[in-house]
Design a protein around this motif. Structure first.
Motif, PDB file in Angstrom:
ATOM      1  N   PRO B  28      43.859  56.526  38.774  1.00 36.88           N
ATOM      2  CA  PRO B  28      45.227  56.159  38.388  1.00 36.88           C
ATOM      3  C   PRO B  28      46.173  56.152  39.584  1.00 36.88           C
ATOM      4  O   PRO B  28      46.029  56.956  40.499  1.00 36.88           O
ATOM      5  CB  PRO B  28      45.619  57.278  37.410  1.00 36.88           C
ATOM      6  N   ALA B  33      42.526  50.326  38.457  1.00 43.77           N
ATOM      7  CA  ALA B  33      41.476  51.214  38.946  1.00 43.77           C
ATOM      8  C   ALA B  33      40.336  50.376  39.517  1.00 43.77           C
ATOM      9  O   ALA B  33      40.172  49.206  39.166  1.00 43.77           O
ATOM     10  CB  ALA B  33      40.957  52.085  37.806  1.00 43.77           C
ATOM     11  N   LEU B  43      34.259  46.774  40.028  1.00 46.15           N
ATOM     12  CA  LEU B  43      35.127  46.205  38.997  1.00 46.15           C
ATOM     13  C   LEU B  43      36.521  46.800  39.123  1.00 46.15           C
ATOM     14  O   LEU B  43      36.682  47.957  39.529  1.00 46.15           O
ATOM     15  CB  LEU B  43      34.577  46.500  37.606  1.00 46.15           C
ATOM     16  N   ILE B  45      40.033  47.462  36.856  1.00 48.90           N
ATOM     17  CA  ILE B  45      40.362  47.564  35.437  1.00 48.90           C
ATOM     18  C   ILE B  45      41.804  48.016  35.252  1.00 48.90           C
ATOM     19  O   ILE B  45      42.252  48.957  35.914  1.00 48.90           O
ATOM     20  CB  ILE B  45      39.421  48.565  34.726  1.00 48.90           C
ATOM     21  N   THR B  46      42.507  47.360  34.334  1.00 50.32           N
ATOM     22  CA  THR B  46      43.899  47.713  34.067  1.00 50.32           C
ATOM     23  C   THR B  46      44.208  47.539  32.592  1.00 50.32           C
ATOM     24  O   THR B  46      43.543  46.773  31.898  1.00 50.32           O
ATOM     25  CB  THR B  46      44.842  46.826  34.909  1.00 50.32           C
ATOM     26  N   VAL B  47      45.201  48.275  32.108  1.00 44.79           N
ATOM     27  CA  VAL B  47      45.679  48.081  30.736  1.00 44.79           C
ATOM     28  C   VAL B  47      47.196  48.146  30.749  1.00 44.79           C
ATOM     29  O   VAL B  47      47.792  48.927  31.483  1.00 44.79           O
ATOM     30  CB  VAL B  47      45.079  49.139  29.777  1.00 44.79           C
ATOM     31  N   ASP B  48      47.831  47.268  29.968  1.00 42.72           N
ATOM     32  CA  ASP B  48      49.286  47.211  29.871  1.00 42.72           C
ATOM     33  C   ASP B  48      49.712  47.030  28.425  1.00 42.72           C
ATOM     34  O   ASP B  48      48.998  46.416  27.638  1.00 42.72           O
ATOM     35  CB  ASP B  48      49.831  46.025  30.685  1.00 42.72           C
ATOM     36  N   THR B 137      43.795  44.921  27.969  1.00 44.98           N
ATOM     37  CA  THR B 137      42.927  45.454  29.018  1.00 44.98           C
ATOM     38  C   THR B 137      42.288  44.254  29.717  1.00 44.98           C
ATOM     39  O   THR B 137      41.784  43.358  29.050  1.00 44.98           O
ATOM     40  CB  THR B 137      41.810  46.328  28.416  1.00 44.98           C
ATOM     41  N   ILE B 139      39.495  43.297  32.859  1.00 41.38           N
ATOM     42  CA  ILE B 139      38.494  43.756  33.815  1.00 41.38           C
ATOM     43  C   ILE B 139      38.259  42.626  34.802  1.00 41.38           C
ATOM     44  O   ILE B 139      38.004  41.483  34.392  1.00 41.38           O
ATOM     45  CB  ILE B 139      37.197  44.136  33.073  1.00 41.38           C
TER      46      ILE B 139
END
Lengths: 306, 306
Positions: B28, B33, B43, B45-48, B137, B139
């Motif tokens: 984080p 990430a 890879l 990876i993110t989430v919003d 999310t 990727i």
């Protein structure tokens, strides 16, 4: 529009996904998606929401809320025969909520507990009095030799097994304290073929999902089900939902076999039924035969959120 | 508790993540990430979250809401120098909301547009009158030769560049229609080292984040900034937020060079400033020198959600 209608539209729209995007091995419609990375590793990915007042009572202990937020997604990973590896969490936090830091701390703790540490997330604020809601994304790994335990893998002749009892999950608090059945999923993925689903919307409805995905009939016998003493009847037990056990369809054992086809703790319970082929003109579904010998359509039991 | 305090706690708790979980390359605190799969693929990876009334006006056209829900996460992938590959979306839908099917359809369309088809998701229902909220999310994949464009990669002597103008994003509607700067991120990731951040909370605050991550001072010159004619002042332009441009810190060019150090469409704008080392006792931050020669702390500009 009901959740089931919405989902059906989404699945229909996604039908060409695997053809259009070669690295998508399993798209929407199973417990989790399966994708392939450039070097051929296979990952299993799922996301779930947990909403105050909907998935848990507002008076619930914060640590158990965080536990459930993570465990629901881990259970989806288990139902694919994969191993949790990474997690992400979001929180939509009502203004004035005092425990946000503790909540994220507890989610991080439980994510590490199941070996999917939180590597990212997002925080947003909602108006005062609005429900707290969280999402958890979990990414799992499939062993190179594993066969993911897809809902579509059930075949006529398979036996049906459960990893634990069904019903009464809200009354017992099990819906907050369940242990995702990672060991059972993992063992099943070592078989040449196995089907699994995690029971969130009730055994009846979830068994029917396996039947539809596999184009077969799942025949469940109520008298053989491990029913919680907190469920009022076999019917309630099949409809209550949030059992978070796995229902498995596994190839039949040799005639002389006594033990379940996979060895896992806790020991599999069953067989609780079997899989048969469709008769001409028949549609795929699950049936439950009650202790008096009458057969009921399982699809009409269980939760359809609206 | 403010968002920045919450996030600081989360980052502190996550400090040991890469050490404790070897496959977590970046945890984080960056735009996304970075993890490693079993065979060594990397890879991102993110989430919003996107929340009605908070990130968009309730009267906004549905297609633009869906576009923004996907594009925000794609922009995070761009800021790491990666390529979108897979997406997942959730919706928390107020009871009685009539357009859920169209909303998911539009999200699926935009996800395909940026090559991260929706492989999974989740739907839950909220009470009537509650705001619609979505999470996305995404990727992404890093090329084996790519160097992810981390916030911590800025070094003294670097020049600062922008992929487009800052300010006035709400007035112009750009916050709904922006194009994630995938090409610029990708080109930057081919350099031996580059830093990038996507501008969501305002150039001032986001530049300070790069400074803190890299332990340097970012010196921005207001007179060199490409400021939207819709921003009232350079100060507003640096504080408005939701520009969704990339701020890049790139190694200095040879003295005779005229063109930006990477060739991408649209052409990079700058240099708009430079990176310098900390003086003894100085804390990392970003500064903005106004057209009159006065220097301002950039960290005090921009959004801190509470």
């Amino acid at each position: 529009m009901r959740e089931s209608d919405l989902l059906r539209h989404i699945y229909t729209r996604s039908d060409d996904l695997a053809a259009a995007f070669g690295d998508v091995l399993v798209g929407p419609g199973d417990d989790a998606a399966v994708v392939r990375t450039s070097s051929g590793d296979r990952l299993v990915i799922t996301v779930d929401q947990l909403v105050e007042g909907r998935h848990y009572d507002p008076a619930t202990d914060l640590d158990l809320v965080a536990r459930k937020a993570i465990a629901r997604s881990v259970s989806d990973i288990a139902a694919m025969g994969a191993i949790p590896a990474f997690g992400l969490a979001t929180g939509l936090i009502p203004r004035g909520y005092a425990d946000a830091d503790d909540l994220f701390d507890a989610m991080a703790k439980w994510a590490r507990h199941w070996n999917c540490p939180l590597i990212g997330g997002d925080i947003a604020f909602a108006g005062e009095g609005q429900p707290l809601s969280m999402t958890t994304t979990v990414i799992g790994k499939l062993d190179p030799a594993a066969n993911p335990t897809l809902r579509s893998n059930a075949r006529p002749g398979d036996e049906l097994w459960l990893t634990g009892q069904v019903g009464g999950s809200f009354a017992s608090g099990w819906h907050l304290r369940f242990d995702p059945r990672l060991a059972a999923g993992l063992e099943a993925s070592k078989l040449p073929r196995a089907a699994a689903i995690d029971l969130s919307d009730g055994l009846g409805r979830d068994a029917a999902r396996v039947a539809v995905a596999s184009n077969v009939i799942l025949e469940i016998e109520a008298a053989k089900l491990p029913i919680s003493h907190r469920a009022k009847s076999w019917r309630d037990a099949c409809a209550d939902g949030e059992d978070y056990e796995l229902l498995l369809a596994l190839p039949p054992r040799p005639p002389e076999a006594k033990a379940p086809p996979i060895n896992t703790a806790p020991t599999l319970i069953g067989p609780v039924g079997q899989v048969r082929a469709l008769h001409p003109g028949e549609s795929p579904t699950a049936t439950i035969t009650d202790p008096h010998g009458s057969t009921h359509d399982a699809q009409s039991l269980g939760w359809d959120h609206e």
